[in-house]
Scaffold this active site. Structure first.
Site, PDB file in Angstrom:
ATOM      1  N   ASN A   1     -32.794 -13.599 -13.157  1.00 24.01           N
ATOM      2  CA  ASN A   1     -31.982 -12.559 -12.523  1.00 24.01           C
ATOM      3  C   ASN A   1     -32.322 -11.233 -13.196  1.00 24.01           C
ATOM      4  O   ASN A   1     -32.004 -11.030 -14.365  1.00 24.01           O
ATOM      5  CB  ASN A   1     -30.502 -12.923 -12.702  1.00 24.01           C
ATOM      6  CG  ASN A   1     -29.550 -11.883 -12.135  1.00 24.01           C
ATOM      7  OD1 ASN A   1     -29.930 -10.728 -11.907  1.00 24.01           O
ATOM      8  ND2 ASN A   1     -28.307 -12.267 -11.923  1.00 24.01           N
TER       9      ASN A   1
ATOM     10  N   HIS B   1     -30.175 -10.510  -3.446  1.00 21.12           N
ATOM     11  CA  HIS B   1     -30.240 -10.401  -4.904  1.00 21.12           C
ATOM     12  C   HIS B   1     -30.458 -11.791  -5.490  1.00 21.12           C
ATOM     13  O   HIS B   1     -29.830 -12.773  -5.068  1.00 21.12           O
ATOM     14  CB  HIS B   1     -28.943  -9.795  -5.429  1.00 21.12           C
ATOM     15  CG  HIS B   1     -28.805  -9.906  -6.903  1.00 21.12           C
ATOM     16  ND1 HIS B   1     -29.812  -9.521  -7.757  1.00 21.12           N
ATOM     17  CD2 HIS B   1     -27.806 -10.387  -7.694  1.00 21.12           C
ATOM     18  CE1 HIS B   1     -29.428  -9.752  -8.996  1.00 21.12           C
ATOM     19  NE2 HIS B   1     -28.221 -10.292  -8.987  1.00 21.12           N
TER      20      HIS B   1
ATOM     21  N   CYS C   1     -26.438  -5.097 -10.106  1.00 22.22           N
ATOM     22  CA  CYS C   1     -27.349  -5.848  -9.221  1.00 22.22           C
ATOM     23  C   CYS C   1     -27.359  -5.289  -7.797  1.00 22.22           C
ATOM     24  O   CYS C   1     -28.214  -5.662  -6.994  1.00 22.22           O
ATOM     25  CB  CYS C   1     -26.968  -7.319  -9.203  1.00 22.22           C
ATOM     26  SG  CYS C   1     -26.753  -8.007 -10.842  1.00 22.22           S
TER      27      CYS C   1
HETATM   28  C1  LIG Z   1     -23.709 -19.169 -14.784  1.00 25.18           C
HETATM   29  C2  LIG Z   1     -23.734 -20.332 -13.789  1.00 25.18           C
HETATM   30  C3  LIG Z   1     -25.160 -20.766 -13.528  1.00 25.18           C
HETATM   31  C4  LIG Z   1     -23.007 -21.513 -14.439  1.00 25.18           C
HETATM   32  O1  LIG Z   1     -22.996 -22.587 -13.528  1.00 25.18           O
HETATM   33  P1  LIG Z   1     -21.647 -23.360 -13.192  1.00 25.18           P
HETATM   34  O2  LIG Z   1     -22.016 -24.454 -12.325  1.00 25.18           O
HETATM   35  O3  LIG Z   1     -20.658 -22.349 -12.693  1.00 25.18           O
HETATM   36  O4  LIG Z   1     -21.232 -23.876 -14.625  1.00 25.18           O
HETATM   37  P2  LIG Z   1     -19.787 -23.950 -15.240  1.00 25.18           P
HETATM   38  O5  LIG Z   1     -19.511 -22.684 -15.979  1.00 25.18           O
HETATM   39  O6  LIG Z   1     -18.810 -24.394 -14.189  1.00 25.18           O
HETATM   40  O7  LIG Z   1     -19.979 -25.128 -16.243  1.00 25.18           O
HETATM   41  C5  LIG Z   1     -20.193 -26.476 -15.799  1.00 25.18           C
HETATM   42  C6  LIG Z   1     -20.452 -27.343 -16.992  1.00 25.18           C
HETATM   43  O8  LIG Z   1     -21.722 -26.963 -17.564  1.00 25.18           O
HETATM   44  C7  LIG Z   1     -21.531 -26.619 -18.929  1.00 25.18           C
HETATM   45  N1  LIG Z   1     -22.427 -25.514 -19.213  1.00 25.18           N
HETATM   46  C8  LIG Z   1     -22.188 -24.201 -19.125  1.00 25.18           C
HETATM   47  N2  LIG Z   1     -23.275 -23.487 -19.466  1.00 25.18           N
HETATM   48  C9  LIG Z   1     -24.204 -24.410 -19.791  1.00 25.18           C
HETATM   49  C10 LIG Z   1     -25.539 -24.301 -20.208  1.00 25.18           C
HETATM   50  N3  LIG Z   1     -26.144 -23.115 -20.385  1.00 25.18           N
HETATM   51  N4  LIG Z   1     -26.221 -25.445 -20.419  1.00 25.18           N
HETATM   52  C11 LIG Z   1     -25.652 -26.652 -20.262  1.00 25.18           C
HETATM   53  N5  LIG Z   1     -24.385 -26.792 -19.863  1.00 25.18           N
HETATM   54  C12 LIG Z   1     -23.683 -25.681 -19.625  1.00 25.18           C
HETATM   55  C13 LIG Z   1     -20.077 -26.234 -19.074  1.00 25.18           C
HETATM   56  O9  LIG Z   1     -19.645 -26.433 -20.381  1.00 25.18           O
HETATM   57  C14 LIG Z   1     -19.436 -27.193 -18.113  1.00 25.18           C
HETATM   58  O10 LIG Z   1     -19.304 -28.443 -18.724  1.00 25.18           O
HETATM   59  P3  LIG Z   1     -18.011 -29.385 -18.467  1.00 25.18           P
HETATM   60  O11 LIG Z   1     -18.097 -29.685 -16.999  1.00 25.18           O
HETATM   61  O12 LIG Z   1     -18.249 -30.529 -19.356  1.00 25.18           O
HETATM   62  O13 LIG Z   1     -16.842 -28.540 -18.822  1.00 25.18           O
HETATM   63  C15 LIG Z   1     -23.056 -19.940 -12.470  1.00 25.18           C
HETATM   64  O14 LIG Z   1     -21.677 -19.816 -12.634  1.00 25.18           O
HETATM   65  C16 LIG Z   1     -23.584 -18.675 -11.875  1.00 25.18           C
HETATM   66  O15 LIG Z   1     -24.749 -18.584 -11.530  1.00 25.18           O
HETATM   67  N6  LIG Z   1     -22.735 -17.664 -11.684  1.00 25.18           N
HETATM   68  C17 LIG Z   1     -23.130 -16.418 -11.105  1.00 25.18           C
HETATM   69  C18 LIG Z   1     -23.887 -15.664 -12.125  1.00 25.18           C
HETATM   70  C19 LIG Z   1     -24.494 -14.418 -11.618  1.00 25.18           C
HETATM   71  O16 LIG Z   1     -25.019 -14.389 -10.564  1.00 25.18           O
HETATM   72  N7  LIG Z   1     -24.420 -13.374 -12.435  1.00 25.18           N
HETATM   73  C20 LIG Z   1     -25.105 -12.164 -12.234  1.00 25.18           C
HETATM   74  C21 LIG Z   1     -24.415 -11.191 -11.381  1.00 25.18           C
HETATM   75  S1  LIG Z   1     -24.806 -11.335  -9.746  1.00 25.18           S
END
Ligand SMILES: CC(C)(COP(=O)(O)OP(=O)(O)OC[C@H]1O[C@@H](n2cnc3c(N)ncnc32)[C@H](O)[C@@H]1OP(=O)(O)O)[C@@H](O)C(=O)NCCC(=O)NCCS
Length: 361
Positions: A317, A286, A150
């Site tokens: 993304n 980004h 990215c």
């Molecule tokens: C991926 C992302 C959106 C997930 O969001 P988050 O708030 O961190 O979510 P978490 O992994 O903490 O999960 C929170 C809850 O949602 C749930 N969950 C995870 N993915 C889920 C989905 N696709 N749909 C519904 N629920 C989901 C988890 O099980 C968790 O449930 P719990 O609280 O009961 O355990 C976030 O971490 C993110 O954007 N990270 C950066 C990603 C990125 O930018 N990547 C590219 C490189 S720059």
């Protein structure tokens, strides 16, 4: 009579070596010519390509246990574009490049360097850049791919700026392009909803005034496994797995790193350019997650009048393509002014990052 002279000189002292022809043609006092480039470089134009197919959150949720509401709230994504099955990274790069070249009033023949930032070109070798160069009629331009995920597009902008000013190129085409659908598991709850496909390109050439500020870039290989291809290609060949090596992501770790480590980099990039946050006409980070973007805006204390790109809402993304896609949209929609200063920052797998302030084309 023995010779007391140490057996050193013949053939080792270039100044006294007569050479095969007997002449002293290798001298220490010969001055090499340094490459000489333009005083400054600028982004002359931008172009982008979005694949036709719009994919909604509902469609994504056919394969994962999630909901439109969760995806919108946690990532900001409403829809994304998916490339057609037979549409390649090079095809998309070509579409975006043709627009950028046409807007710069150039053809491929005017370009002498092509840099493609991508992590989804499905050939280990050769690069996407050489094929793109050929298709654009830019041969024999120097052509290579950059693998910085990215952050790749901002790496390309930094390199192109140095190449134009350093004299190793006059006009450089920098492309960010991804077909992430080829490397995303539609059943992986942690990544399936994030990624999209697309391409963006800029032409960078000489300028009379400074128009690309210093690039601040770096990496943290200690977090190598937070976003990664699941396993190396060799595992597939050696029968260790039969799984396609899709990308996997430790979402929370990446999220924290982006929010806490990247805002200081963005702040230093503004300082290094010798400007204040209020001088910015746009912030184009980004497009990883709308919550990351919002957190950065807050930490940077960006004045409210600075427009912030949120192209992620309808593009997802798109890794290396996200910044030029977002830049083109902001300019097309009049959200950012041509000639205004924009802060760009890319960050992602590696982990790696790069940022600079640029004057918009
Ligand atoms: C991926 C992302 C959106 C997930 O969001 P988050 O708030 O961190 O979510 P978490 O992994 O903490 O999960 C929170 C809850 O949602 C749930 N969950 C995870 N993915 C889920 C989905 N696709 N749909 C519904 N629920 C989901 C988890 O099980 C968790 O449930 P719990 O609280 O009961 O355990 C976030 O971490 C993110 O954007 N990270 C950066 C990603 C990125 O930018 N990547 C590219 C490189 S720059």
């Amino acid at each position: 009579m023995t010779d007391s002279t140490p057996p050193t000189s013949a053939g080792t002292d270039p100044a006294s070596d007569p050479g095969p022809g007997g002449s002293t043609d290798t001298r220490n006092d010969v001055t090499l010519l340094d490459p000489r480039g333009a005083d400054h470089a600028r982004i002359l134009s931008v172009g982008s390509y979005r694949p036709e197919r719009v994919v909604t959150n509902e469609e994504i949720c056919q394969f994962i246990d999630s909901s439109d509401q969760w995806i919108r709230e946690r990532s900001g994504i409403v829809s994304r574009r998916f490339a057609a099955v037979d549409e390649t990274v090079t095809d998309m790069a070509q579409r975006a490049s043709e627009v950028a070249l046409q807007r710069a009033g150039m053809t491929g023949a005017d370009v002498d360097a092509v840099i493609v930032a991508t992590v989804t070109h499905p050939y280990q070798t050769p690069s996407a850049a050489t094929l793109l160069t050929h298709r654009l009629g830019a041969t024999p331009a120097v052509a290579f791919d950059v693998s910085a995920a990215c952050a790749g597009f901002c790496h390309g902008v930094g390199l192109a700026n140095d190449m134009v000013r350093g004299g190793s190129a006059t006009n450089v085409l920098v492309v960010g392009v991804e077909k992430l659908t080829d490397f995303t598991d539609p059943t992986d709850r942690g990544s399936a909803f994030i990624f999209g496909d697309g391409a963006g390109a800029v032409v960078i050439g000489p300028s009379d005034v400074p128009a690309i500020g210093p690039t601040l870039w770096g990496s943290d290989g200690g977090m190598w496994d937070t976003i990664t291809q699941k396993h190396p290609w060799t595992d597939l060949r050696n029968g260790i797995t039969s799984d396609w090596p899709d990308l996997v992501m430790a979402g929370q770790s990446v999220f924290r790193w982006a929010v806490w480590q990247m805002a200081p980099v963005a702040r230093k990039t503004i300082e290094a350019a010798g400007i204040e946050p209020e001088d910015l006409a746009a912030f184009i980070p980004h497009q990883a997650n709308v919550r990351i973007i919002d957190a950065m805006v807050k930490q940077l204390r960006l004045p409210g009048h600075v427009p912030v790109s949120r192209d992620i809402e309808t593009s997802g993304n798109t890794s290396a393509a996200s910044i030029p896609l977002a830049m083109d949209r902001m300019l097309e929609e009049g959200a950012a002014p041509s000639g205004g200063l924009a802060l760009l920052i890319g960050f992602g797998a590696g982990l790696s990052y790069a940022a600079q302030v640029v004057r918009l084309p």
